[in-house]
Structure formats: C-alpha cells, structure tokens
Scaffold this motif. Sequence first.
Motif, PDB file in Angstrom:
ATOM      1  N   TRP A   1       0.883  -1.179   0.000  1.00  0.00           N
ATOM      2  CA  TRP A   1       0.000   0.000   0.000  1.00  0.00           C
ATOM      3  C   TRP A   1       0.912   1.219   0.000  1.00  0.00           C
ATOM      4  O   TRP A   1       1.684   1.422   0.931  1.00  0.00           O
ATOM      5  CB  TRP A   1      -0.884  -0.052   1.235  1.00  0.00           C
ATOM      6  CG  TRP A   1      -1.892   1.033   1.391  1.00  0.00           C
ATOM      7  CD1 TRP A   1      -2.380   1.875   0.435  1.00  0.00           C
ATOM      8  CD2 TRP A   1      -2.566   1.386   2.611  1.00  0.00           C
ATOM      9  NE1 TRP A   1      -3.316   2.733   0.964  1.00  0.00           N
ATOM     10  CE2 TRP A   1      -3.451   2.444   2.308  1.00  0.00           C
ATOM     11  CE3 TRP A   1      -2.515   0.907   3.921  1.00  0.00           C
ATOM     12  CZ2 TRP A   1      -4.275   3.036   3.275  1.00  0.00           C
ATOM     13  CZ3 TRP A   1      -3.330   1.479   4.875  1.00  0.00           C
ATOM     14  CH2 TRP A   1      -4.199   2.543   4.553  1.00  0.00           C
TER      15      TRP A   1
ATOM     16  N   ARG B   1       1.689   7.593  -1.527  1.00  0.00           N
ATOM     17  CA  ARG B   1       1.238   8.502  -2.589  1.00  0.00           C
ATOM     18  C   ARG B   1      -0.023   7.955  -3.245  1.00  0.00           C
ATOM     19  O   ARG B   1      -0.045   6.835  -3.755  1.00  0.00           O
ATOM     20  CB  ARG B   1       2.329   8.673  -3.642  1.00  0.00           C
ATOM     21  CG  ARG B   1       3.562   9.403  -3.140  1.00  0.00           C
ATOM     22  CD  ARG B   1       4.619   9.465  -4.221  1.00  0.00           C
ATOM     23  NE  ARG B   1       5.832  10.134  -3.743  1.00  0.00           N
ATOM     24  CZ  ARG B   1       6.967  10.208  -4.442  1.00  0.00           C
ATOM     25  NH1 ARG B   1       7.035   9.659  -5.646  1.00  0.00           N
ATOM     26  NH2 ARG B   1       8.018  10.823  -3.932  1.00  0.00           N
ATOM     27  N   LYS B   2      -1.071   8.715  -3.195  1.00  0.00           N
ATOM     28  CA  LYS B   2      -2.340   8.404  -3.854  1.00  0.00           C
ATOM     29  C   LYS B   2      -3.020   7.150  -3.316  1.00  0.00           C
ATOM     30  O   LYS B   2      -4.057   6.730  -3.837  1.00  0.00           O
ATOM     31  CB  LYS B   2      -2.145   8.267  -5.373  1.00  0.00           C
ATOM     32  CG  LYS B   2      -1.602   9.520  -6.031  1.00  0.00           C
ATOM     33  CD  LYS B   2      -1.471   9.341  -7.534  1.00  0.00           C
ATOM     34  CE  LYS B   2      -0.927  10.603  -8.205  1.00  0.00           C
ATOM     35  NZ  LYS B   2      -0.804  10.454  -9.663  1.00  0.00           N
TER      36      LYS B   2
ATOM     37  N   THR C   1      -2.189   4.065  -3.573  1.00  0.00           N
ATOM     38  CA  THR C   1      -2.176   2.995  -4.571  1.00  0.00           C
ATOM     39  C   THR C   1      -1.766   1.664  -3.956  1.00  0.00           C
ATOM     40  O   THR C   1      -0.912   1.605  -3.079  1.00  0.00           O
ATOM     41  CB  THR C   1      -1.188   3.343  -5.700  1.00  0.00           C
ATOM     42  OG1 THR C   1      -1.404   4.692  -6.107  1.00  0.00           O
ATOM     43  CG2 THR C   1      -1.370   2.421  -6.890  1.00  0.00           C
ATOM     44  N   ARG C   2      -2.356   0.572  -4.425  1.00  0.00           N
ATOM     45  CA  ARG C   2      -1.916  -0.769  -4.014  1.00  0.00           C
ATOM     46  C   ARG C   2      -1.070  -1.371  -5.134  1.00  0.00           C
ATOM     47  O   ARG C   2      -1.339  -1.149  -6.328  1.00  0.00           O
ATOM     48  CB  ARG C   2      -3.109  -1.661  -3.685  1.00  0.00           C
ATOM     49  CG  ARG C   2      -4.105  -1.871  -4.835  1.00  0.00           C
ATOM     50  CD  ARG C   2      -5.283  -2.711  -4.355  1.00  0.00           C
ATOM     51  NE  ARG C   2      -6.345  -2.811  -5.358  1.00  0.00           N
ATOM     52  CZ  ARG C   2      -6.450  -3.797  -6.251  1.00  0.00           C
ATOM     53  NH1 ARG C   2      -5.555  -4.772  -6.268  1.00  0.00           N
ATOM     54  NH2 ARG C   2      -7.450  -3.818  -7.115  1.00  0.00           N
TER      55      ARG C   2
ATOM     56  N   LYS D   1      -2.747  -0.079  -8.685  1.00  0.00           N
ATOM     57  CA  LYS D   1      -4.161   0.186  -8.911  1.00  0.00           C
ATOM     58  C   LYS D   1      -4.691   1.076  -7.793  1.00  0.00           C
ATOM     59  O   LYS D   1      -4.250   0.982  -6.652  1.00  0.00           O
ATOM     60  CB  LYS D   1      -4.959  -1.128  -8.955  1.00  0.00           C
ATOM     61  CG  LYS D   1      -4.619  -2.001 -10.159  1.00  0.00           C
ATOM     62  CD  LYS D   1      -5.510  -3.241 -10.209  1.00  0.00           C
ATOM     63  CE  LYS D   1      -5.186  -4.105 -11.420  1.00  0.00           C
ATOM     64  NZ  LYS D   1      -6.053  -5.321 -11.487  1.00  0.00           N
ATOM     65  N   HIS D   2      -5.641   1.942  -8.137  1.00  0.00           N
ATOM     66  CA  HIS D   2      -6.205   2.828  -7.127  1.00  0.00           C
ATOM     67  C   HIS D   2      -6.867   2.004  -6.029  1.00  0.00           C
ATOM     68  O   HIS D   2      -7.581   1.033  -6.293  1.00  0.00           O
ATOM     69  CB  HIS D   2      -7.235   3.767  -7.742  1.00  0.00           C
ATOM     70  CG  HIS D   2      -7.913   4.627  -6.715  1.00  0.00           C
ATOM     71  ND1 HIS D   2      -7.261   5.656  -6.057  1.00  0.00           N
ATOM     72  CD2 HIS D   2      -9.175   4.585  -6.219  1.00  0.00           C
ATOM     73  CE1 HIS D   2      -8.096   6.211  -5.203  1.00  0.00           C
ATOM     74  NE2 HIS D   2      -9.267   5.590  -5.274  1.00  0.00           N
ATOM     75  N   TYR D   3      -6.613   2.425  -4.771  1.00  0.00           N
ATOM     76  CA  TYR D   3      -7.175   1.687  -3.641  1.00  0.00           C
ATOM     77  C   TYR D   3      -7.845   2.606  -2.631  1.00  0.00           C
ATOM     78  O   TYR D   3      -8.978   2.367  -2.225  1.00  0.00           O
ATOM     79  CB  TYR D   3      -6.062   0.866  -2.976  1.00  0.00           C
ATOM     80  CG  TYR D   3      -6.466   0.242  -1.666  1.00  0.00           C
ATOM     81  CD1 TYR D   3      -7.439  -0.757  -1.612  1.00  0.00           C
ATOM     82  CD2 TYR D   3      -5.865   0.640  -0.477  1.00  0.00           C
ATOM     83  CE1 TYR D   3      -7.812  -1.326  -0.403  1.00  0.00           C
ATOM     84  CE2 TYR D   3      -6.226   0.063   0.735  1.00  0.00           C
ATOM     85  CZ  TYR D   3      -7.200  -0.920   0.771  1.00  0.00           C
ATOM     86  OH  TYR D   3      -7.558  -1.478   1.965  1.00  0.00           O
ATOM     87  N   SER D   4      -7.136   3.666  -2.213  1.00  0.00           N
ATOM     88  CA  SER D   4      -7.673   4.531  -1.157  1.00  0.00           C
ATOM     89  C   SER D   4      -7.106   5.933  -1.317  1.00  0.00           C
ATOM     90  O   SER D   4      -6.319   6.205  -2.235  1.00  0.00           O
ATOM     91  CB  SER D   4      -7.278   3.981   0.211  1.00  0.00           C
ATOM     92  OG  SER D   4      -5.878   4.159   0.429  1.00  0.00           O
ATOM     93  N   ASP D   5      -7.480   6.811  -0.410  1.00  0.00           N
ATOM     94  CA  ASP D   5      -6.810   8.106  -0.339  1.00  0.00           C
ATOM     95  C   ASP D   5      -5.380   7.902   0.157  1.00  0.00           C
ATOM     96  O   ASP D   5      -5.048   6.867   0.742  1.00  0.00           O
ATOM     97  CB  ASP D   5      -7.557   9.035   0.628  1.00  0.00           C
ATOM     98  CG  ASP D   5      -8.935   9.416   0.123  1.00  0.00           C
ATOM     99  OD1 ASP D   5      -9.138   9.384  -1.115  1.00  0.00           O
ATOM    100  OD2 ASP D   5      -9.809   9.734   0.958  1.00  0.00           O
TER     101      ASP D   5
END
Length: 345
Positions: free
Chosen positions: A177, A180-181, A183-184, A191-195
């Motif tokens: 995790w 920055r951003k 991302t996972r 891939k986008h995962y969370s804030d």
Amino acid sequence: MDQEASLAKNNRQRRRLPGNDSGTTTKKGRPSADIAANLKLPAHGYPLEHPFNKDGYRYILAEPDPHAPFRQEFDESADWAGKPIPGWLYRTLVPNSVLLALHDRAPQLKIAEDRLAVTGEKGYSMVRATHSVNRGKWYFEITIEEMPEGSATRLGWGQEYGNLQAPLGYDKFGYSWRSRKGTRFHESHGKHYSDAYIEGDTLGFLIDLPEVENNEYLPSTFKDRPLVKFKSHLYYEDKDRVQETLKNFKALPQSKIEFFKNGKSQGVAFTDIYAGSYYPTISIYKSATVSVNFGPNFKSPEILTEYNAKGMFDRVEELISEQSLSDLLFLTENRGRLRLDNFAM
C-alpha cells in the motif's frame, strides 16, 4: 574488502565468511561445539555485526542445541580436529520478540536501536520483520513518524525472496500500500485503492491465510545446512530457491489482505494471494521514518476482535514450538544416519 563484498566473493558449497575457517577448533585442536554459547547477544537477541541476506544466500543465526544426540561424544572426540561442525549439533535461534530484522534488510536502511522504527535513504529499499505467518488471521500496525517532501513508503506483507533493493510489491513476493495516492501494488502493477496516507497516520495491516488440509506448515529445521562463522557467531547458510518457488506458486483461495487507516478499513486490497509465509514488510523511498507495532497494545485493538485475528506478537511462542517440533522430527528420522556419517571414523 567490506562485509558484503566478502560474502559475495565466497560462493562455494561450504563458503567461508570473513574470519572463518569452517573447521572451528579449540586450542587443543578440537572443534568448539559451543563457540556461540558464551557470547553475549544484545537485548534484542541478534549480533550487531552480521551477514546480510543477499547474493543468493540467506543466513540464519544458530545456537548450540542441548538436545542434539551424541553431543557428548562429539565434544570428547579427537577425530574432529580441523573439520566442519555438523549443523545438527546446533539449532535456529528463534527471536523472543517480533522486531525488524537486522540481517534481512537493505543495508542502507537505518534501524532504530529498539528495532521498532526504520528510516530510509535515497531510492526504495526494504526490510522484513523477524517472524512470518503462513496460516490464520494476523495483524500489525505502522505509524508514519516523518514523511519529508518527496519521500514515500510502500507497506504491507512480503515473502522471504522479495527483492530488498526494490519497493514492496515490485515482484510476485509482495503486496503493498503506497503513501502517494493510496495505490496498491503487486508485481509492479499499481491500482487505485484509497486516499493517500500521511505523516501522523497509523495504519493497520491484516492478512487472512486459510489453512489447507495436509499442507506442511512447519519451518525448515536447517540442521542439514552447512554452518559458517562470522564475527564469532555461527550461522546456517541457506541457498535461495527463487525460481523453484516462483514455479510452484499457487493462489490461496479465500485469502485476502486488508488495510486500515486510523482504525478504519479501506476495504479489501488483495484476494486469492499466493500461498506461502508472509512477513510484515516495509519499503521506504528517501528519508521517511516509520515505527511498527506488533502488539499487544495496538491503537485499534477492536480490529482483532472484529476479525478474530491475532497480533503478530502472538507468533513468538507459536514459532518456538513449531521450530522445536521441526528439529525433533529431523533428529528422530536421521538419528541412525547421523551416527554413521559423523562417528564412523
């Protein structure tokens, strides 16, 4: 020649580490079976000077095994002068608490004296914890202590062969995790995962590894491996089996990894991950600093109750028991051969 260069130079079946003649002897010319017995270790139980895991080999700290068969015969035998000490006379030294591993890390990372915090330097590099898990539900926490501008982290769970000079999630051996951003990452695919998470946040890391019937979960005994000496301590030397491991990788059905920020779930990040043993793992870019909490006093203890999970601190006694059983099975199954191989001289 520095320590790492010395390790890389010696790549034979019974490689010699700096300061080692693999037949460790006493003044009388006999092997010193208890060479490490009287050497005082730091409070955290690991030598401050040590060989790092790299260059295709891993080093496991050993201690004399008081339960090894024929130990008295070995000590009294004059036929052992100048010969290697049998690995079965020793056993893996199992740490008595879960900490960041001094030897299983990129050397440039700065580990705190209590081995519960780490600071990065320059490009991404990685450190694993001392204990791994291979079945059940397990949890630990990380707090972002400092996150200077331009720095970043990728945190999560990784297996033993993950590249220490790369970010976690770079290869098949890790799931991470990113700060920055949010991302996972796995196999370098983000891939986008969370804030995003930032300085001051406390993050939770939950892994769920369903137990599979008839699987072998005991750790390696290492008693059949060669012993090498480094700075007056003995280590088992184990060759990496990266390609063999990759070839045999299989997804573990219903397994998952879930991340939490300040006690709140960010959702399941990965499912059906590869079966195997996973370590709490930290990778840092530039000079960020993080601290780890393996329990028992978590900031979000309710997560253990809600998910019926164990804190990583509970792994200590389990591993001691499992390692003892693994060693006992080896000695029981090989007792006759050990006598023939090592005392028929």
